[in-house]
Enzyme design. Structure first.
Site, PDB file in Angstrom:
ATOM      1  NE  ARG A   1     -60.513  -6.129  28.293  1.00 60.25           N
ATOM      2  CZ  ARG A   1     -60.887  -7.236  28.895  1.00 60.25           C
ATOM      3  NH1 ARG A   1     -60.245  -7.649  29.967  1.00 60.25           N
ATOM      4  NH2 ARG A   1     -61.892  -7.943  28.444  1.00 60.25           N
TER       5      ARG A   1
ATOM      6  N   GLY B   1     -59.093 -23.691  38.678  1.00 59.44           N
ATOM      7  CA  GLY B   1     -59.050 -24.719  39.720  1.00 59.44           C
ATOM      8  C   GLY B   1     -59.991 -25.878  39.433  1.00 59.44           C
TER       9      GLY B   1
HETATM   10  C1  LIG Z   1     -66.679  -8.690  35.622  1.00 59.54           C
HETATM   11  C2  LIG Z   1     -65.652  -9.542  34.955  1.00 59.54           C
HETATM   12  C3  LIG Z   1     -65.862  -9.988  33.674  1.00 59.54           C
HETATM   13  C4  LIG Z   1     -64.901 -10.761  33.036  1.00 59.54           C
HETATM   14  N1  LIG Z   1     -65.143 -11.195  31.759  1.00 59.54           N
HETATM   15  C5  LIG Z   1     -64.216 -11.977  31.145  1.00 59.54           C
HETATM   16  C6  LIG Z   1     -64.465 -12.476  29.838  1.00 59.54           C
HETATM   17  O1  LIG Z   1     -65.501 -12.231  29.235  1.00 59.54           O
HETATM   18  N2  LIG Z   1     -63.512 -13.238  29.267  1.00 59.54           N
HETATM   19  C7  LIG Z   1     -62.343 -13.558  29.908  1.00 59.54           C
HETATM   20  O2  LIG Z   1     -61.516 -14.257  29.324  1.00 59.54           O
HETATM   21  N3  LIG Z   1     -62.104 -13.102  31.156  1.00 59.54           N
HETATM   22  C8  LIG Z   1     -63.010 -12.340  31.796  1.00 59.54           C
HETATM   23  N4  LIG Z   1     -62.763 -11.888  33.068  1.00 59.54           N
HETATM   24  C9  LIG Z   1     -61.572 -12.375  33.799  1.00 59.54           C
HETATM   25  C10 LIG Z   1     -61.824 -13.806  34.301  1.00 59.54           C
HETATM   26  O3  LIG Z   1     -63.143 -13.932  34.748  1.00 59.54           O
HETATM   27  C11 LIG Z   1     -60.898 -14.187  35.437  1.00 59.54           C
HETATM   28  O4  LIG Z   1     -59.588 -13.833  35.146  1.00 59.54           O
HETATM   29  C12 LIG Z   1     -60.934 -15.698  35.641  1.00 59.54           C
HETATM   30  O5  LIG Z   1     -62.257 -16.149  35.792  1.00 59.54           O
HETATM   31  C13 LIG Z   1     -60.106 -16.108  36.843  1.00 59.54           C
HETATM   32  O6  LIG Z   1     -60.283 -17.478  37.041  1.00 59.54           O
HETATM   33  P1  LIG Z   1     -59.444 -18.238  38.149  1.00 59.54           P
HETATM   34  O7  LIG Z   1     -59.920 -19.640  38.139  1.00 59.54           O
HETATM   35  O8  LIG Z   1     -58.000 -17.998  37.938  1.00 59.54           O
HETATM   36  O9  LIG Z   1     -59.818 -17.518  39.525  1.00 59.54           O
HETATM   37  P2  LIG Z   1     -61.237 -17.226  40.231  1.00 59.54           P
HETATM   38  O10 LIG Z   1     -62.385 -17.451  39.336  1.00 59.54           O
HETATM   39  O11 LIG Z   1     -61.065 -15.893  40.868  1.00 59.54           O
HETATM   40  O12 LIG Z   1     -61.338 -18.333  41.332  1.00 59.54           O
HETATM   41  C14 LIG Z   1     -60.546 -18.304  42.485  1.00 59.54           C
HETATM   42  C15 LIG Z   1     -60.909 -19.498  43.322  1.00 59.54           C
HETATM   43  O13 LIG Z   1     -59.996 -19.581  44.390  1.00 59.54           O
HETATM   44  C16 LIG Z   1     -60.689 -19.714  45.612  1.00 59.54           C
HETATM   45  N5  LIG Z   1     -59.854 -19.103  46.638  1.00 59.54           N
HETATM   46  C17 LIG Z   1     -59.275 -17.869  46.653  1.00 59.54           C
HETATM   47  N6  LIG Z   1     -58.503 -17.737  47.736  1.00 59.54           N
HETATM   48  C18 LIG Z   1     -58.595 -18.906  48.413  1.00 59.54           C
HETATM   49  C19 LIG Z   1     -58.012 -19.384  49.608  1.00 59.54           C
HETATM   50  N7  LIG Z   1     -57.138 -18.661  50.309  1.00 59.54           N
HETATM   51  N8  LIG Z   1     -58.364 -20.624  50.027  1.00 59.54           N
HETATM   52  C20 LIG Z   1     -59.231 -21.409  49.324  1.00 59.54           C
HETATM   53  N9  LIG Z   1     -59.773 -21.014  48.163  1.00 59.54           N
HETATM   54  C21 LIG Z   1     -59.452 -19.763  47.720  1.00 59.54           C
HETATM   55  C22 LIG Z   1     -62.021 -19.055  45.407  1.00 59.54           C
HETATM   56  O14 LIG Z   1     -62.941 -19.621  46.302  1.00 59.54           O
HETATM   57  C23 LIG Z   1     -62.292 -19.461  43.957  1.00 59.54           C
HETATM   58  O15 LIG Z   1     -62.845 -20.744  43.937  1.00 59.54           O
HETATM   59  C24 LIG Z   1     -63.703 -11.099  33.708  1.00 59.54           C
HETATM   60  C25 LIG Z   1     -63.484 -10.637  35.004  1.00 59.54           C
HETATM   61  C26 LIG Z   1     -64.445  -9.856  35.621  1.00 59.54           C
HETATM   62  C27 LIG Z   1     -64.163  -9.325  36.979  1.00 59.54           C
END
Ligand SMILES: Cc1cc2nc3c(=O)[nH]c(=O)nc-3n(C[C@H](O)[C@H](O)[C@H](O)COP(=O)(O)OP(=O)(O)OC[C@H]3O[C@@H](n4cnc5c(N)ncnc54)[C@H](O)[C@@H]3O)c2cc1C
Length: 659
Positions: free
Chosen positions: A339, A47
């Site tokens: 994994r 985002g």
């Molecule tokens: C412990 C851990 C370690 C990881 N390590 C790695 C790694 O080393 N390498 C890798 O590639 N991946 C890794 N991952 C996976 C990776 O971190 C995530 O898949 C990725 O960061 C997801 O990013 P995103 O922007 O899609 O969502 P998110 O980072 O989950 O962000 C979601 C956003 O949406 C917002 N949001 C949610 N619902 C709403 C709503 N209804 N209204 C308004 N806002 C909302 C939240 O506030 C947030 O800002 C890891 C995951 C975990 C749990």
């Protein structure tokens, strides 16, 4: 009979099509002084990068997140790294090889063209982030350093100690802040999207709740992008941040967006084991640790029993009595198998009684060999913060010297066990990341696009940033191009009023149940059902039982939930109740998809479909498709539409990590 869906993917790997997008980019640039508005929901890596890029390109962006700052999105949890095909190690890496590894890692259930595009832009991501000042680890000579992650035989993972996600998010946040300052992005923190508003069949806005005042607000735009993360918390216990939820995605699904491959849930092999029933969160120990840590259980069942009873310690067991089962079963990839393979192998050992810990549900991750070879200082440089995190949680420091047997020094190992971590399934998107609702886009973990049935380590950050920096900002313009002639819709339209009324009515309904069960007690019970019947090993019978139990528990939720407080002001319990309502829909969706897919692939393991060696047995003849589900109302089975997979560059074959 399932319908067949056209994904609008241009044939084959994409170079020709990609040039078109680049040409398109030139048509719409900041100098055109665009008056087009885009809502981006979410400030995780996907985002924040999308909002910053769209702002930079001249769009007016409304960007929302539920946290008090974009910097607190779940993405900061990412530890291990981000993949790119730079080939800095000169080890034979290439765009094609990253593409191939990712398709193979996903057990040949990803859309080939999307993965090619992902591999292609991977290198740009690293350049972009370095330019932002992201402090990637470097070699002594100044070159960016790399390490290896599962499912690859090259070193292509860029990292910043064990805090890669946080550092990348700080980079994206600085770009975002720049656009906020420039007036192109308007940021709404502590706002939660409750529903999407559809006008004349197109996504034209959202209803969001101000989480501090409790008030509902209307936002309209020319397009809506959701970047709201995955649905791992359906299982209650997961490595995801406590705030992760699938409300935005499920509301879009209820409004007609297809949900693809929900059964593809990733169970990560290296998490700190569950230690009691009061726990609400699990902690990941990064996959990067498998570069230097070796996974083992005792060879002899008697030793395992003694370890379970606490009669001996792991360092009492000599080398010849240890079973490094991944190295034994998969000599070519060893501890760095993907994994899904590593998790199933751990389960297999524990099911046979070789597990350790007082529960028998753990295996060891041991750094003795690497500490002896490299010294503790090098190991601490690589994984220091992870060792400290492990010590803080378990009171055991994994690098502490324990004992010497036959001249070999042993150090205290970590104990690990698989846990729910990531969701490959998500809102269905076409090649341009548009959902089945025109004007509604989904990026990052909340879409299904690139990882097939199993995601390789360090590929989620790559996908989130690819979507946000390099794909969506171009593809959304194909939709927005003809929107320039449309006036922006007013939030006074009856469509906005109707959705707002429905959201209000839902909150009243939940507050007025006035039963006896807390949100968490019901969520925990849902999590037990999910883990037991829709978890690492699934059967048709178990899935049917799981669905029945979920249905009954949902009735309990609807009739016996207790939400304290009111709609006004901050009410975290009410917000959690809304999330749980949607986890029920999500859990059933996962089970329906798992039940319909009579094969095993990647993270979806149906016990009926396995080889003699316990490996996943795919059925390409009947299940070589993306399963897309369409909502049919509460309590009704959703309908399945199939998007056939078409592979042109890669030969579909059985995965092999043995040789
Ligand atoms: C412990 C851990 C370690 C990881 N390590 C790695 C790694 O080393 N390498 C890798 O590639 N991946 C890794 N991952 C996976 C990776 O971190 C995530 O898949 C990725 O960061 C997801 O990013 P995103 O922007 O899609 O969502 P998110 O980072 O989950 O962000 C979601 C956003 O949406 C917002 N949001 C949610 N619902 C709403 C709503 N209804 N209204 C308004 N806002 C909302 C939240 O506030 C947030 O800002 C890891 C995951 C975990 C749990």
């Amino acid at each position: 009979m399932a319908k067949v869906l056209d994904s609008k993917i241009p044939a084959g790997p994409v170079p020709e099509k990609w040039k078109e997008y680049k040409a398109h980019q030139r048509l719409v640039n900041p100098k055109n002084k665009l008056k087009l508005d885009v809502i981006v929901v979410g400030t995780g890596l996907a985002g924040a990068s999308a909002a910053a890029s769209l702002g930079e390109m001249g769009f007016n962006v409304i960007n929302l997140c539920i946290q008090d700052s974009p910097r607190r999105a779940h993405s900061i949890a990412a530890q291990g790294g981000i993949n790119a095909a730079k080939c800095y190690q000169n080890d034979g890496d290439s765009v094609y090889r990253l593409f191939y590894d990712t398709v193979k890692g996903g057990d040949y259930r990803a859309r080939e063209a999307n993965v090619y595009r992902l591999a292609e832009v991977s290198n740009n991501i690293i350049d972009q982030c370095v330019a932002q000042g992201v402090p990637f680890a470097r070699e002594y000579g100044g070159m960016l350093a790399n390490r290896s992650f599962g499912g690859a035989q090259v070193s292509r993972t860029f990292y910043a100690k064990g805090q890669t996600g946080q550092q990348l998010l700080l980079g994206a946040y600085s770009s975002l802040s720049c656009q906020v300052q420039a007036g192109k992005v308007k940021l709404y923190t502590r706002y939660e999207m409750e529903d999407v508003v559809i006008v004349d069949g197109r996504a034209r806005g959202i209803i969001a709740k101000n989480l501090v005042t409790g008030k509902l607000e209307r936002f309209s735009a020319n397009a809506v992008v959701i970047a709201t993360g995955g649905y791992g918390n359906t299982y209650f216990l997961s490595t995801n941040a406590m705030g992760c939820n699938c409300t935005a995605a499920i509301q879009c699904y209820r409004k007609g967006a297809f949900f693809a491959n929900p059964s593809y849930v990733q169970i990560h092999p290296t998490c700190i084991p569950v230690h009691g029933d009061k726990q609400s969160k699990l902690t990941l120990m990064s996959e990067s640790l498998r570069n230097d840590g070796r996974i083992w259980v005792p060879k002899n069942i008697e030793d395992a029993k003694k370890l379970q009873k606490g009669e001996i310690n792991p360092w009492d067991i000599a080398e010849e009595d240890r079973d490094y089962y991944l190295e034994r079963r998969y000599p070519a990839f060893g501890n760095l198998v993907p994994r899904d393979v590593a998790s199933r192998a751990a389960k297999e050992r524990c099911d046979k009684g070789f597990g350790v810990n007082n529960t028998g549900l753990a295996v060891y991750l041991d750094f003795s060999e690497s500490i002896n070879r490299l010294g503790i200082d090098v190991i601490m440089q690589r994984y220091g913060n992870l060792f400290e995190m492990y010590e803080e949680i378990t009171d055991v420091f994994p690098g502490e010297f324990a004992k010497e047997i036959n001249g070999v020094k042993y150090y205290k190992p970590m104990m690990i066990f698989p846990a729910v971590h990531y969701t490959m399934g998500g809102i269905w998107v076409d090649y341009e990341l548009q959902t089945t609702i025109p004007g509604l886009f989904a990026i990052g973990e909340c879409n299904f696009s690139d990882h097939g049935a199993n995601r390789l380590g360090a590929s989620a950050l790559m996908q989130g940033l690819a979507d946000g920096y390099f794909v969506l900002p171009y593809t959304i313009q194909n939709y927005l191009a003809d929107q320039a002639v449309w006036p922006k819709v007013s939030t006074d339209l009856p469509e906005f009023a109707e959705v707002e009324k429905a959201v209000n009515a839902e909150m009243d309904r939940l507050l007025n149940i006035k039963g006896k069960r807390s949100v968490d007690s019901l969520h925990k019970e849902l999590g037990h059902i999910m883990w037991e019947y829709v978890g690492m090993g699934r059967t048709a019978e178990g899935l049917k039982t799981g669905l029945k139990k979920m249905h009954e528990l949902e009735k309990e939720f609807d009739s016996n939930l207790f939400v304290p407080g009111t709609k006004e002001g901050l009410n975290i319990e009410l917000d959690k109740a809304i999330h749980l309502r949607d986890f029920f829909t999500m859990g059933q969706l996962v089970a329906f998809d798992a039940l319909s897919r009579n094969e095993s692939c990647g993270g979806h393991f149906r016990e009926e479909y396995q080889t003699e060696e316990g490996e996943a047995k795919r059925d390409d003849e009947n299940y070589f498709y993306v399963g897309c589900w369409e909502y049919q109302g509460k309590g009704n089975e959703p309908t399945l539409t199939k998007e056939p997979l078409e592979y042109e560059a890669i030969k579909v074959q059985t995965r092999n990590y043995k040789n």
